[in-house]
Design a protein around this motif. Structure first.
Motif, short mmCIF file in Angstrom:
data_model
loop_
_atom_site.label_atom_id
_atom_site.label_comp_id
_atom_site.label_asym_id
_atom_site.label_seq_id
_atom_site.Cartn_x
_atom_site.Cartn_y
_atom_site.Cartn_z
N ALA A 277 42.41 53.66 10.12
CA ALA A 277 42.95 53.18 11.15
C ALA A 277 43.85 53.44 11.72
CB ALA A 277 42.85 51.42 11.00
N ASN A 278 45.31 53.99 10.37
CA ASN A 278 46.73 55.00 10.62
C ASN A 278 46.10 56.51 11.31
OD1 ASN A 278 47.52 52.66 10.47
ND2 ASN A 278 48.07 53.31 8.21
N VAL A 279 44.92 56.42 10.63
CA VAL A 279 44.68 58.20 11.05
C VAL A 279 43.69 58.07 12.64
CG1 VAL A 279 42.91 60.26 10.66
CG2 VAL A 279 44.38 59.17 8.89
N ILE A 280 43.27 57.21 12.70
CA ILE A 280 42.38 56.98 14.00
C ILE A 280 43.55 56.72 15.39
CG2 ILE A 280 40.97 55.53 15.57
CD1 ILE A 280 39.40 55.54 12.98
N ALA B 88 44.98 52.44 20.96
CA ALA B 88 43.98 51.58 21.02
C ALA B 88 44.29 50.81 20.09
CB ALA B 88 42.61 52.44 21.03
N LYS B 89 44.62 49.49 20.99
CA LYS B 89 44.52 47.92 20.47
C LYS B 89 43.13 47.71 20.33
CE LYS B 89 48.59 46.29 23.66
NZ LYS B 89 48.54 45.92 24.96
N VAL B 90 42.18 48.23 20.29
CA VAL B 90 40.96 47.89 19.98
C VAL B 90 40.30 48.34 18.54
CG1 VAL B 90 39.77 50.43 20.77
CG2 VAL B 90 38.58 47.61 20.14
N VAL B 91 41.09 49.22 18.19
CA VAL B 91 41.45 49.81 16.01
C VAL B 91 42.08 48.60 16.23
CG1 VAL B 91 42.10 52.05 15.57
CG2 VAL B 91 40.69 52.46 17.25
N ILE B 92 42.68 48.07 16.51
CA ILE B 92 43.26 47.84 15.75
C ILE B 92 42.66 46.66 15.07
CG2 ILE B 92 46.23 45.93 15.62
CD1 ILE B 92 47.46 48.47 16.57
N TYR B 93 42.84 45.66 16.13
CA TYR B 93 41.79 44.56 16.14
C TYR B 93 40.76 44.87 15.05
CZ TYR B 93 44.01 42.98 20.30
OH TYR B 93 44.79 41.97 21.42
N ALA C 101 53.13 49.21 5.62
CA ALA C 101 53.98 49.75 6.66
C ALA C 101 53.66 50.33 7.46
CB ALA C 101 55.23 50.31 6.03
N PHE C 102 52.58 51.68 7.15
CA PHE C 102 52.53 52.19 9.01
C PHE C 102 51.81 52.32 9.71
CE2 PHE C 102 50.83 55.82 10.51
CZ PHE C 102 51.93 57.17 10.48
N PHE C 103 50.87 50.72 9.11
CA PHE C 103 50.03 50.19 10.12
C PHE C 103 50.92 49.07 10.94
CE2 PHE C 103 47.10 46.68 10.86
CZ PHE C 103 46.04 46.99 12.07
N LEU C 104 51.65 48.19 10.05
CA LEU C 104 52.51 47.85 11.04
C LEU C 104 53.64 48.67 11.85
CD1 LEU C 104 54.02 45.51 7.83
CD2 LEU C 104 52.29 44.72 10.01
N PHE C 105 54.24 49.62 11.31
CA PHE C 105 54.67 50.26 12.35
C PHE C 105 54.13 50.81 13.54
CE2 PHE C 105 55.41 54.85 13.38
CZ PHE C 105 56.56 55.22 13.83
N LEU C 106 52.89 51.31 12.87
CA LEU C 106 52.23 51.25 14.78
C LEU C 106 52.08 49.77 15.08
CD1 LEU C 106 49.38 53.65 12.58
CD2 LEU C 106 51.49 54.30 14.71
N VAL C 107 51.50 49.10 14.88
CA VAL C 107 51.03 47.84 15.55
C VAL C 107 52.35 47.43 16.61
CG1 VAL C 107 50.99 45.04 15.75
CG2 VAL C 107 49.72 46.76 14.45
N GLN C 108 53.92 48.00 15.72
CA GLN C 108 54.59 47.26 16.25
C GLN C 108 54.95 48.19 17.84
OE1 GLN C 108 59.13 46.99 14.45
NE2 GLN C 108 58.96 48.72 15.15
N ASN C 109 54.66 49.45 17.57
CA ASN C 109 55.14 50.37 18.48
C ASN C 109 53.96 50.66 19.65
OD1 ASN C 109 57.41 52.56 18.35
ND2 ASN C 109 55.91 52.16 16.38
N ILE C 110 52.88 49.86 19.35
CA ILE C 110 51.95 49.04 20.32
C ILE C 110 52.19 48.31 21.10
CG2 ILE C 110 49.46 48.97 20.62
CD1 ILE C 110 48.97 50.49 18.70
N PHE C 111 51.93 46.76 20.44
CA PHE C 111 52.67 45.75 21.57
C PHE C 111 54.20 45.05 21.38
CE2 PHE C 111 48.62 45.51 18.96
CZ PHE C 111 47.57 44.93 19.96
#
Length: 218
Positions: free
Chosen positions: A149-152, A160-165, A75-85
């Protein structure tokens, strides 16, 4: 000279969420040390699934703790992805995360209940339970990647989108390894229940991904 006011987004709640998930992982390691060691090498050695794939496997406390760890970090990873993209759903980021966590939790519970119901209806409970335990175990293992990934993304390379990819590639790789090993270990059972296996894949695995993909595309 007029003072310049700077606003900083509070990371307190994010730190608490990540710390709580780390405590859950540490508790699982402390209470089930041997099981945790086998779990850590899961993508490279299927010993964990072979040893613990038995009655009551889904309700074991270690499995429950690792699934909780996975839900929080997913859920936290999706939260960060949503806020970035994309744009946040709510002005309050904590409320945004809580909503995503609730959706992820509800989605996985409903999906699991549908899978168990399908197994009961078609008399394939053993196969479905094996699928659930194997798939959840590999998803739980990939949540370790999500946590890193969440911590980074929160503390080191923000947005950093590259971290997500890179994280997505590793997460998909781990789960594909799990799927390949599952089909290899249960090929005889899958072949004998091929129709039900295809029905399971289409209705409970592929269809949700298509729906989520269509939503993100729109």
């Amino acid at each position: 000279m007029n003072p310049i006011y700077k606003t900083f987004e509070s990371l307190d709640w994010m730190t608490l969420v990540l710390f709580f998930s780390l405590m859950v992982l540490a508790l699982g390691k402390y209470l089930f040390q041997n099981r945790f060691l086998n779990f850590m090498i899961l993508p490279f050695n299927n010993k964990y699934v072979v040893l613990y794939n038995k009655k009551g496997r889904l309700l074991n406390w270690f499995h429950i703790l690792l699934t909780l760890f996975q839900l929080i970090n997913f859920a936290f990873f999706l939260f960060l992805v949503q806020n970035i993209f994309y744009n946040p759903l709510w002005e309050d980021p904590l409320a945004d995360f809580a909503l995503i966590f609730g959706v992820v939790l509800l989605f996985q519970i409903v999906k699991m209940l549908l899978q168990l119901t399908q197994g009961f209806v078609f008399n394939t409970q053993s196969l479905i339970t094996d699928l659930l335990f194997n798939k959840t175990s590999y998803l739980n293992h990939s949540s370790l990647i999500m946590f890193v990934a969440n911590v980074i993304l929160v503390y080191i390379f923000k947005d950093a989108k590259v971290v997500i990819y890179l994280a997505l590639i590793l997460i998909l790789s781990i789960n594909i390894i799990g799927l390949v090993k599952l089909m290899k270990n249960h090929q005889k059972v899958i072949i004998s229940h091929f129709f039900y296996f295809i029905l399971y894949l289409c209705t409970l695995e592929i269809a949700p991904l298509v729906i989520v993909g269509s939503y993100l595309k729109d």
